[in-house]
Design a protein around this motif. Structure first.
Motif, PDB file in Angstrom:
ATOM      1  N   HIS A  44     118.472  15.862 -64.128  1.00  0.00           N
ATOM      2  CA  HIS A  44     117.517  15.731 -62.920  1.00  0.00           C
ATOM      3  C   HIS A  44     116.077  16.229 -63.457  1.00  0.00           C
ATOM      4  O   HIS A  44     115.297  15.607 -63.263  1.00  0.00           O
ATOM      5  N   ARG A  45     116.198  17.419 -64.190  1.00  0.00           N
ATOM      6  CA  ARG A  45     115.003  17.975 -64.495  1.00  0.00           C
ATOM      7  C   ARG A  45     114.779  17.918 -66.144  1.00  0.00           C
ATOM      8  O   ARG A  45     113.823  18.707 -66.581  1.00  0.00           O
ATOM      9  N   CYS A  66     125.306  22.135 -63.712  1.00  0.00           N
ATOM     10  CA  CYS A  66     123.893  22.551 -64.037  1.00  0.00           C
ATOM     11  C   CYS A  66     123.653  23.807 -63.385  1.00  0.00           C
ATOM     12  O   CYS A  66     123.825  23.883 -62.255  1.00  0.00           O
ATOM     13  N   ALA A  67     123.023  24.748 -64.056  1.00  0.00           N
ATOM     14  CA  ALA A  67     122.746  26.208 -63.779  1.00  0.00           C
ATOM     15  C   ALA A  67     121.644  25.948 -62.831  1.00  0.00           C
ATOM     16  O   ALA A  67     121.227  27.050 -61.969  1.00  0.00           O
ATOM     17  N   THR A  68     120.659  25.241 -62.999  1.00  0.00           N
ATOM     18  CA  THR A  68     119.355  25.243 -62.310  1.00  0.00           C
ATOM     19  C   THR A  68     119.527  24.733 -60.802  1.00  0.00           C
ATOM     20  O   THR A  68     119.218  25.468 -59.844  1.00  0.00           O
ATOM     21  N   HIS A  69     120.129  23.546 -60.436  1.00  0.00           N
ATOM     22  CA  HIS A  69     120.220  23.101 -59.173  1.00  0.00           C
ATOM     23  C   HIS A  69     121.737  22.983 -58.912  1.00  0.00           C
ATOM     24  O   HIS A  69     122.212  22.312 -57.719  1.00  0.00           O
ATOM     25  N   GLY A  83     125.058  16.764 -56.422  1.00  0.00           N
ATOM     26  CA  GLY A  83     123.667  17.058 -56.707  1.00  0.00           C
ATOM     27  C   GLY A  83     122.689  16.179 -56.694  1.00  0.00           C
ATOM     28  O   GLY A  83     122.819  15.053 -56.508  1.00  0.00           O
ATOM     29  N   PRO A  84     121.612  16.673 -56.961  1.00  0.00           N
ATOM     30  CA  PRO A  84     120.344  15.810 -56.807  1.00  0.00           C
ATOM     31  C   PRO A  84     120.250  14.799 -57.700  1.00  0.00           C
ATOM     32  O   PRO A  84     119.359  13.819 -57.663  1.00  0.00           O
ATOM     33  N   GLY A  87     125.171   9.953 -59.653  1.00  0.00           N
ATOM     34  CA  GLY A  87     124.815   8.707 -59.842  1.00  0.00           C
ATOM     35  C   GLY A  87     124.319   8.508 -61.439  1.00  0.00           C
ATOM     36  O   GLY A  87     124.638   7.546 -61.878  1.00  0.00           O
ATOM     37  N   LYS A  88     123.656   9.702 -61.914  1.00  0.00           N
ATOM     38  CA  LYS A  88     123.096   9.458 -63.168  1.00  0.00           C
ATOM     39  C   LYS A  88     124.136  10.330 -64.214  1.00  0.00           C
ATOM     40  O   LYS A  88     125.249  10.603 -63.414  1.00  0.00           O
ATOM     41  N   SER A  89     124.151  10.203 -65.569  1.00  0.00           N
ATOM     42  CA  SER A  89     124.912  10.922 -66.263  1.00  0.00           C
ATOM     43  C   SER A  89     124.207  11.505 -67.405  1.00  0.00           C
ATOM     44  O   SER A  89     123.110  11.324 -67.828  1.00  0.00           O
ATOM     45  N   LEU A  90     125.041  12.660 -67.957  1.00  0.00           N
ATOM     46  CA  LEU A  90     124.551  13.048 -69.043  1.00  0.00           C
ATOM     47  C   LEU A  90     124.585  12.175 -70.468  1.00  0.00           C
ATOM     48  O   LEU A  90     125.509  11.071 -70.349  1.00  0.00           O
TER      49      LEU A  90
END
Ligand code: FES
Length: 110
Positions: A44-45, A66-69, A83-84, A87-90
């Motif tokens: 995300h960020r 993720c601790a942020t969002h 979350g924001p 669909g994306k991945s680490l």
């Protein structure tokens, strides 16, 4: 480039750990006996995922969070399922275990 990460007993079932090596921040999780490793960077960020050292999992220890969002990721694939950045991945890092312990395969650097 294969790099030794830690002793196999240093990553217990259902636990996560953070590492920094070769300029990369990584995380490793053991689930159902299997070790999984990812870049410690939220899609995300692009910030580190942990909220405290070695704390990467949600309260049930069944997802990476993720601790942020608060995005949640499957431990087995790194896919974001809520979350924001859904669909994306680490970024997965090849890893395994042998008699010496847990190792990761890092990309070759120039
Ligand atoms: S930075 Fe990870 S969910 Fe926003």
């Amino acid at each position: 480039m294969l790099i030794y990460l830690c002793d196999k007993n240093a990553l217990a079932e259902g636990q996560s750990r953070g590492f920094e090596m070769a300029g990369l921040q990584l995380l490793a999780v053991r689930r159902a006996g299997q070790v999984y490793a990812y870049h410690n960077r939220c899609p995300h960020r692009a910030v580190p995922l942990h909220w405290q050292p070695d704390q990467f999992l949600d309260a049930s220890a069944s997802l990476i969070q993720c601790a942020t969002h608060g995005a949640l990721f499957l431990i087995e694939s790194g896919e974001c399922i809520a979350g924001p950045c859904e669909g994306k991945s680490l970024n997965a890092i090849e890893c395994g275990e042998n008699a010496q312990g847990i190792w990761v395969k890092l990309p070759e650097q120039d």
